[in-house]
Design a protein around this motif. Structure first.
Motif, PDB file in Angstrom:
ATOM      1  N   PRO A 198       0.270  -1.387   0.132  1.00 44.36           N
ATOM      2  CA  PRO A 198       0.028  -0.433  -0.193  1.00 44.36           C
ATOM      3  C   PRO A 198       0.935   1.173   0.165  1.00 44.36           C
ATOM      4  O   PRO A 198       0.328   2.394  -0.380  1.00 44.36           O
ATOM      5  N   GLN A 199       2.108   1.176   0.418  1.00 41.39           N
ATOM      6  CA  GLN A 199       3.065   2.588   1.362  1.00 41.39           C
ATOM      7  C   GLN A 199       3.325   2.618  -0.362  1.00 41.39           C
ATOM      8  O   GLN A 199       3.437   3.852  -0.493  1.00 41.39           O
ATOM      9  N   PHE A 216       3.382   5.712  -2.909  1.00 38.99           N
ATOM     10  CA  PHE A 216       4.303   6.307  -3.592  1.00 38.99           C
ATOM     11  C   PHE A 216       4.397   6.733  -4.624  1.00 38.99           C
ATOM     12  O   PHE A 216       5.086   7.236  -5.591  1.00 38.99           O
ATOM     13  N   HIS A 217       3.922   5.530  -5.741  1.00 40.35           N
ATOM     14  CA  HIS A 217       3.877   6.132  -7.755  1.00 40.35           C
ATOM     15  C   HIS A 217       2.573   7.136  -7.412  1.00 40.35           C
ATOM     16  O   HIS A 217       3.240   6.819  -8.394  1.00 40.35           O
ATOM     17  N   LEU A 218       1.796   6.871  -7.045  1.00 36.20           N
ATOM     18  CA  LEU A 218       0.551   7.907  -6.828  1.00 36.20           C
ATOM     19  C   LEU A 218       1.412   9.578  -6.959  1.00 36.20           C
ATOM     20  O   LEU A 218       0.873   9.724  -7.849  1.00 36.20           O
ATOM     21  N   GLY A 219       2.280   9.792  -6.124  1.00 33.37           N
ATOM     22  CA  GLY A 219       3.064  10.862  -6.063  1.00 33.37           C
ATOM     23  C   GLY A 219       3.957  10.645  -7.129  1.00 33.37           C
ATOM     24  O   GLY A 219       4.247  12.157  -7.216  1.00 33.37           O
ATOM     25  N   ALA A 238       1.403   0.928 -11.790  1.00 29.11           N
ATOM     26  CA  ALA A 238       1.914   0.661 -10.059  1.00 29.11           C
ATOM     27  C   ALA A 238       0.811   1.212  -8.993  1.00 29.11           C
ATOM     28  O   ALA A 238       0.250   0.033  -7.923  1.00 29.11           O
ATOM     29  N   PHE A 239       0.738   1.456  -8.978  1.00 26.48           N
ATOM     30  CA  PHE A 239      -0.286   2.366  -7.906  1.00 26.48           C
ATOM     31  C   PHE A 239      -1.653   0.626  -8.003  1.00 26.48           C
ATOM     32  O   PHE A 239      -1.711   0.639  -6.829  1.00 26.48           O
ATOM     33  N   SER A 240      -2.111   1.263  -9.185  1.00 25.89           N
ATOM     34  CA  SER A 240      -3.441   0.229  -9.616  1.00 25.89           C
ATOM     35  C   SER A 240      -3.509  -1.410  -9.393  1.00 25.89           C
ATOM     36  O   SER A 240      -3.505  -1.755  -8.462  1.00 25.89           O
ATOM     37  N   PHE A 265       2.914   9.089   2.939  1.00 21.63           N
ATOM     38  CA  PHE A 265       3.369   8.365   1.981  1.00 21.63           C
ATOM     39  C   PHE A 265       3.520   9.330   0.745  1.00 21.63           C
ATOM     40  O   PHE A 265       3.845   8.379  -0.578  1.00 21.63           O
ATOM     41  N   LEU A 266       1.736   9.544   0.545  1.00 22.34           N
ATOM     42  CA  LEU A 266       2.246  10.267  -1.468  1.00 22.34           C
ATOM     43  C   LEU A 266       3.202  11.009  -1.408  1.00 22.34           C
ATOM     44  O   LEU A 266       3.583  11.263  -2.773  1.00 22.34           O
TER      45      LEU A 266
END
Length: 633
Positions: A523-524, A528-531, A590-592, A610-611
């Motif tokens: 989840p983290q 991170f990838h969404l960020g 990667a987020f998905s 984490f975002l």
């Protein structure tokens, strides 16, 4: 703590001149280290009935006791005590004027008045003759040092006469006497016969006649030493800036269980012990003070009972240096070399938070019983975190002072959240991860919306469009702090894993090492990838002149699962609009892959953290890892 102060008092009293307790140099300014400091002797010529200020009597100032004692640089007493000061701080020249001339309209100076009223046995000394002869020179003194409306004496005329350079400062003034008729050939007033005897009676409390019979007193028990002595009395510490006053008068002291009606019997100490405790307190306050979470603390190590008379000052000095290394901004040359020292021999350490303006003294915090091995481990662990996060935080050493600047403390609240955290760490208690996230959200909201006036310790850069760098600094200060706590096993309620990541996906080498080092969970990693996608989209907007408006899609109070999905969809739409789908598709995918909305239970504040760890990941201080994407570099 009393045992430690007593041990230090005993150690510094060996071969000590009793005058060291009462000789004090003028108070230094912060800028004095860059200035040339001077002292001036004012000549009272009783042969010519003149007051003279001459460059010949201007000399370099010295803080050394051996230089101050012959001039009579005595500690100023408070209250209604008479002025007995032949040598004064240049900013307190009124003390010298009262000593020699008394207050306005007085028939004699206060030193002469004190001798006549309290010490008549000194009436025939040369000092009394000199003081009586100086009184008529009051007007001549005032011609050199005119008074303002508040009774302060101006130094302008004198400094002009002496032609002091801009880098020079006059810090101390003392009286000199020339009276050939009486055999006094230009010497400091403090060296005139009779002055030393006056000081010993008034400051050192010696009896008037060594031949007088001492009144025998019944031996009583000294509370501190447990010994019987004939001069035992209730503990009374006159100096306002004295640790011992705290132990007697506040709730955090050694006398909390005493019967208030029988205080004089319970907290009674011998005269010698009181002197030693005073000396121990003065030495600790002068040499073993550090600043924790913006507050002054003194370092008081606990001395072993069977070694209570043994004090290793080199060990105490090392402890002070290491405390500054942990709690303050260290000097550039203070790095790994301090960590190689042998383990300290002290069993445990106490940090006593103090507050004083010279008129009162109180304790505002107490961090107690810190094991020396834990203190040393904490120091080494913060240094390891410093090395790990140096690419993001820069060369300035990461320590608890770095953390203090990231824990917002409201100006209108007395509670110091950073101090509470540090006390828990030092006392080996657990720190809540969720509590850290609450502090982090306050910090991000402050940076995002410029709420600096509400917080006492958060730096306002006073720059526009600086949020990315502030967010990066905030994220990696917290990551370094969290990593430190994990290494110490003092972080509770945290979602980090201690195992290596098992995902078969191919990350960039630096990201893979980053995830492995910090133990990111799936989840983290999703956040991170969404960020990362948010970063690339924001800068694509910035390149088009839209000021990274996609950042407004983020809820800086926290992000729940629905908000995260909305942000993912918004980023994909913006990527198509700005033709950067190829640059964000990997991170969005990667987020998905890692994000599981069903059963998502991450705290929204943690999700925001984490975002932003992904958003700020590539904003580094020293090195930049190249890729083919747009980023803040």
């Amino acid at each position: 703590m009393l045992e430690t102060l007593l041990a230090i008092g005993k150690a510094i009293s060996q071969g000590r001149d009793p005058w060291e307790d009462i000789i004090v140099p003028p108070k230094a300014d912060d800028k004095d280290g860059k200035l040339r400091l001077y002292q001036l002797g004012i000549v009272f010529d009783l042969d010519q009935q003149q007051v003279r200020v001459e460059p010949a009597h201007l000399g370099a100032f010295s803080h050394r006791f051996e230089a101050l004692k012959p001039l009579g640089a005595l500690k100023i007493k408070g209250g209604n005590n008479k002025s007995l000061y032949p040598c004064v701080d240049a900013k307190k020249l009124e003390q010298l004027a009262k000593t020699l001339f008394g207050k306005d309209g007085a028939e004699q100076g206060e030193m002469l008045e004190k001798i006549h009223s309290a010490y008549p046995e000194l009436a025939e000394t040369p000092l009394v003759k000199v003081l009586a002869a100086i009184k008529p020179l009051e007007r001549a003194f005032g011609a050199w040092f005119p008074q303002n409306d508040k009774g302060k004496y101006a130094l302008d005329q004198v400094t002009e006469r002496l032609s002091l350079e801009k880098s020079g400062r006059l810090v101390m003034i003392y009286a000199m006497v020339k009276w050939a008729v009486e055999g006094i050939d230009l010497q400091p007033l403090a060296q005139v016969e009779g002055f030393s005897e006056l000081v010993e009676r008034d400051f050192l409390k010696k009896t008037a006649s060594s031949g007088a019979k001492e009144v025998s007193q019944k031996a009583r028990l000294c509370y501190v030493t447990g010994d019987m002595a004939g001069d035992v009395a209730v503990a009374e510490f006159g100096d306002r800036y004295n640790l011992n006053k705290v132990f007697v008068q506040t709730t955090q002291n050694y006398a909390t269980g005493f019967d208030k009606q029988a205080y004089s019997k319970n907290y009674q100490i011998s005269a010698e012990v009181q002197t030693l405790l005073d000396r121990g307190s003065a030495h600790v306050l002068a040499h073993y003070k550090t600043r924790i979470a913006g507050l002054d603390h003194v370092i008081i190590p606990q001395v072993r009972g069977h070694e209570s008379d043994i004090v290793d000052f080199s060990e105490l000095d090392s402890l002070k240096a290491k405390s500054d290394l942990l709690f303050r901004v260290p000097a550039l040359n203070q790095m790994a070399e301090e960590l190689e020292d042998a383990e300290p021999q002290l069993m445990w350490i106490n940090f006593v938070g103090i507050e004083s303006d010279g008129n009162y003294f109180k304790v505002n915090s107490l961090i107690k019983d810190v094991p020396s091995f834990h203190f040393q481990r904490l120091l080494k662990t913060t240094y390891q975190s410093h090395r790990l996060f140096m690419p993001w935080l820069g060369d300035r050493r990461f320590n608890l002072n770095t953390v203090y600047g990231a824990i917002p403390i409201r100006k209108d609240q007395k509670q110091n959240a950073a101090l509470s955290l540090f006390a828990a760490i030092l006392e080996q208690r657990q720190v809540s991860f969720r509590e850290l996230m609450r502090h982090f959200v306050h910090l991000i909201l402050c940076h995002r919306y410029g709420r600096y006036k509400a917080w006492a310790n958060i730096y306002d850069p006073q720059k526009e469009d600086y949020f990315d760098f502030l967010a990066k600094d905030a994220v990696f200060r917290y990551l370094a702090f969290i990593h430190t706590l994990r290494q110490l096993d003092q972080l509770k309620d945290h979602p980090f894993m201690h195992t290596e990541p098992t995902s078969a996906q191919s990350f960039a080498e630096s990201q893979e090492a980053f995830f492995a080092q910090l133990g990111y969970t799936e989840p983290q990693k999703a956040l991170f990838h969404l960020g990362r996608a948010l970063n690339r989209t924001a800068f694509a907007q910035g390149d088009k002149g839209n000021k990274k408006r996609v950042l407004e899609k983020v809820n800086y109070n926290g992000m729940d699962a629905k908000a995260l999905l909305r942000l993912h969809n918004d980023l994909f739409e913006k990527a198509k609009q700005y033709d950067i789908v190829d640059k964000v598709s990997w991170d969005l995918a990667a987020f998905s892959r890692y994000f599981q909305p069903q059963g998502w239970d991450m705290n929204p504040q943690e999700a925001l953290f984490f975002l932003l760890s992904g958003y700020t990941y590539r904003i580094k201080k020293n090195s930049v890892e190249a890729d083919d994407s747009s980023s803040v570099e």
